[in-house]
Write an enzyme that holds these catalytic residues in place. Structure first.
Site, PDB file in Angstrom:
ATOM      1  N   ASP A  24      32.310  39.816  33.878  1.00 56.72           N
ATOM      2  CA  ASP A  24      31.442  38.830  33.238  1.00 56.72           C
ATOM      3  C   ASP A  24      29.997  38.978  33.695  1.00 56.72           C
ATOM      4  OD1 ASP A  24      33.831  37.817  32.280  1.00 56.72           O
ATOM      5  OD2 ASP A  24      33.916  36.165  33.730  1.00 56.72           O
TER       6      ASP A  24
ATOM      7  N   TYR B  93      40.147  41.773  43.273  1.00 57.50           N
ATOM      8  CA  TYR B  93      38.910  41.006  43.231  1.00 57.50           C
ATOM      9  C   TYR B  93      38.748  40.251  44.546  1.00 57.50           C
ATOM     10  CZ  TYR B  93      38.552  41.583  38.135  1.00 57.50           C
ATOM     11  OH  TYR B  93      38.425  42.099  36.871  1.00 57.50           O
TER      12      TYR B  93
END
Length: 255
Positions: A49, A107
């Site tokens: 993103d 992540y």
């Protein structure tokens, strides 16, 4: 050629190409084109993103020039801005797409526990200035592990029908700074904003805004309203991607 790309996502609208927007894909593509105008379109692995960072994004392209991996790394970095860097390169077979060879992604989300802002962490960690119960975070994080329907942990912009995902590890770890705590999330595939909603939910639990059973209730209820806040993008880093390399792949440079 397979590249491992690192970037600070602060100034970018994410990885994937978008009209009238500055993206990391555009920056890397421009550098490749400067060296090899006939190279094919860059094929990325993860659509990070806007504002999200990466240490190990993977992207492949087919070159028309016989440049060794060392040459690609050094030359591409000459054409890239300071907030994007090719960390390594290796030969892979023509048309190899790392997106379809990904076996898992890791992540890391950083949270700065400090009542006062710190410029060093402004673009790298979500600052939380209220009291936090980290034991509650750790206990709740374990509920994410395993195979679940993560429909409640996705953005309203994600219309995919298949929301079943498997998380192999979700853990709370200390960060590089004594004031920083990190949430590590490992899995094969993710929904849009999924990690950020998972982290936001954990810290809503930590400050008592949600009950400790909130993760289980959201997983069972499959509704976005049952989960918590979407944590800010700037705290998230795509740390690594594990891919199954095809036969004939070369060694990376540097090792």
């Amino acid at each position: 050629m397979l590249l491992k790309v690192a970037y600070d996502g602060t100034a970018y609208s994410g990885w994937a190409p978008q009209p009238a927007a500055r993206t990391v894909h555009e920056a890397v593509t421009g550098a490749i084109s400067a060296l090899d105008p006939r190279a094919t379109l860059l094929r990325g692995t993860s659509r990070t993103d806007a504002g999200v960072h990466a240490d190990g994004q993977l992207a492949a392209f087919d070159a028309s020039l016989a440049i060794p991996p060392r040459g690609w790394v050094l030359a591409l970095n000459q054409h890239l801005p300071d907030d994007v860097c090719v960390r390594s390169a290796r030969h892979v077979p023509v048309e190899f797409n790392p997106r379809f060879a990904a076996r898992g992604k890791r992540y890391r989300y950083r949270v700065l526990l400090d009542r006062i802002r710190d410029p060093r962490w402004t673009n790298r960690a979500w600052r939380i200035g209220w009291p936090i119960d980290l034991e509650r975070v750790a206990r709740a994080a374990r509920h994410f592990e395993g195979a679940h329907d993560f429909a409640a942990f996705r953005s309203s912009h994600d219309a995919r029908r298949d929301t079943l995902r498997t998380m192999t590890r979700v853990a709370v770890e200390p960060g590089e700074d004594p004031r920083v705590v990190t949430v590590v999330v490992e899995g094969q595939a993710f929904l849009y904003n999924m990690v950020r909603i998972m982290v936001g939910t954990l810290f809503d639990i930590a400050r008592g805004k949600l009950g400790e059973d909130a993760v289980l209730r959201a997983l069972e209820g499959k509704e976005r309203r049952l989960a918590g806040t979407t944590a800010p993008a700037h705290g998230l880093t795509l740390e690594s991607i594990d891919v199954e390399l095809p036969e004939g792949s070369g060694e990376p440079w540097p090792l």
